[in-house]
Every structure is written in structure tokens, then in C-alpha cells.
Write an enzyme that holds these catalytic residues in place. Sequence first.
Site, PDB file in Angstrom:
ATOM      1  N   THR A  22       6.204  -1.928   3.359  1.00 29.52           N
ATOM      2  CA  THR A  22       5.596  -0.866   3.596  1.00 29.52           C
ATOM      3  C   THR A  22       4.080  -0.470   3.965  1.00 29.52           C
ATOM      4  O   THR A  22       4.028  -2.360   3.765  1.00 29.52           O
ATOM      5  CB  THR A  22       5.543  -0.094   2.389  1.00 29.52           C
ATOM      6  OG1 THR A  22       4.838   0.918   1.980  1.00 29.52           O
ATOM      7  CG2 THR A  22       4.534  -1.184   1.114  1.00 29.52           C
ATOM      8  N   CYS A  28      -2.193   2.724  -3.431  1.00 23.18           N
ATOM      9  CA  CYS A  28      -0.761   2.295  -4.026  1.00 23.18           C
ATOM     10  C   CYS A  28      -0.348   1.210  -4.528  1.00 23.18           C
ATOM     11  O   CYS A  28      -1.214   0.245  -4.058  1.00 23.18           O
ATOM     12  CB  CYS A  28      -0.190   3.295  -3.215  1.00 23.18           C
ATOM     13  SG  CYS A  28      -0.287   5.140  -2.393  1.00 23.18           S
ATOM     14  N   HIS A  45       6.708   2.552  -2.770  1.00 20.90           N
ATOM     15  CA  HIS A  45       5.049   2.680  -2.774  1.00 20.90           C
ATOM     16  C   HIS A  45       5.056   3.444  -3.565  1.00 20.90           C
ATOM     17  O   HIS A  45       4.808   4.909  -3.249  1.00 20.90           O
ATOM     18  CB  HIS A  45       5.407   3.034  -1.478  1.00 20.90           C
ATOM     19  CG  HIS A  45       3.568   3.108  -0.613  1.00 20.90           C
ATOM     20  ND1 HIS A  45       3.343   3.142   0.605  1.00 20.90           N
ATOM     21  CD2 HIS A  45       2.768   3.837  -1.225  1.00 20.90           C
ATOM     22  CE1 HIS A  45       1.614   2.441   0.426  1.00 20.90           C
ATOM     23  NE2 HIS A  45       1.898   3.565  -0.158  1.00 20.90           N
TER      24      HIS A  45
END
Length: 160
Positions: A22, A28, A45
Site C-alpha cells: 500500500t 493512515c 489501509h
Amino acid sequence: MNVIKVGMADLNIAKSPDRIRTTGLGSCVGVVLFDNQNKIGGMAHVMLPDSSLSKGMLNTAKYANTAIPKLIEDMERAGANRRKLIAKLAGGAQMFAFSVASDAMRIGPRNVEACKLALNEARIPILAEDTGGNCGRTIELDSCTGILNIRTVNQGVKEL
């Protein structure tokens, strides 16, 4: 070997020899789970700490308290043993400076805390983390070895 991509507010799994990646982890948190015995990795994520913030349709992968249980469930369905899972975390940066010290503006740290709480509730040990700071990250898990590569802007690559 394939590289399976996980988008923002998304989750997926990879079996050996594949990798899972990711990008764009700012505030995040990338939550990585790994079963070394069965060589199955999973990644979420996570964008926000709690699904109670949701309005309308719920995207399970977006919130720490719903993404982690869903990721565990998906991994078990793929053959992972829940009792063998370990976790690694990356991200949770404080990307912007605010003049007011409001808890609502601490998205990164709150995401990290919520992920740790959800993993603790699931009794999954956190073996390593690279969280906080103020830089974005890209992470990639090797589902053969369980090694998590973390690329950080201006700081190179590290392995967890």
C-alpha cells in the site's frame, strides 16, 4: 510472484510467493498480519479510528475497529491460523501542524491507538512498528518471509 495492491480504506491478503503493498500512508495506518506457518499475509489501509464516525454506508476497511476483525476473518478463510498471527504497524503520522491542540486533529496518533486496541482485543501480538513522525510511507510485505519493507520520504528503506 505478484504484487497485490491495497488502496486507501481497503484490505486484502497475499499467499506465498506474492507480496502485498500500500502507498500513501500519512495519518493512515498500514496494519499487517502474518501467519509464518501457512505463509499468508494480510494488510489493511486504515483511515480512521472508529466506525461510529461513519455516516451512511459503512466501508469496513476504512476504520480500525472494523478493518482488523474483517482482515482476520478473511485470512482465516484463506487458511491462516488465528493463533499464529502476528502484527506489524506503519504510518500514523501527524502530517500537518495545527495552531490549536485539538484531539480531533490528532488523526495519525488516534489511528495508531485504535489499531493497537483492536489488535489487543483480538489477542494478536504486535512484533514491530514504524509509526508517528510527519512523513508519508509506502509499505510492502513479503508473504514468504513476513518481512515488511517501509519506504519513507527522505529516509530510505527499512525492514521490520
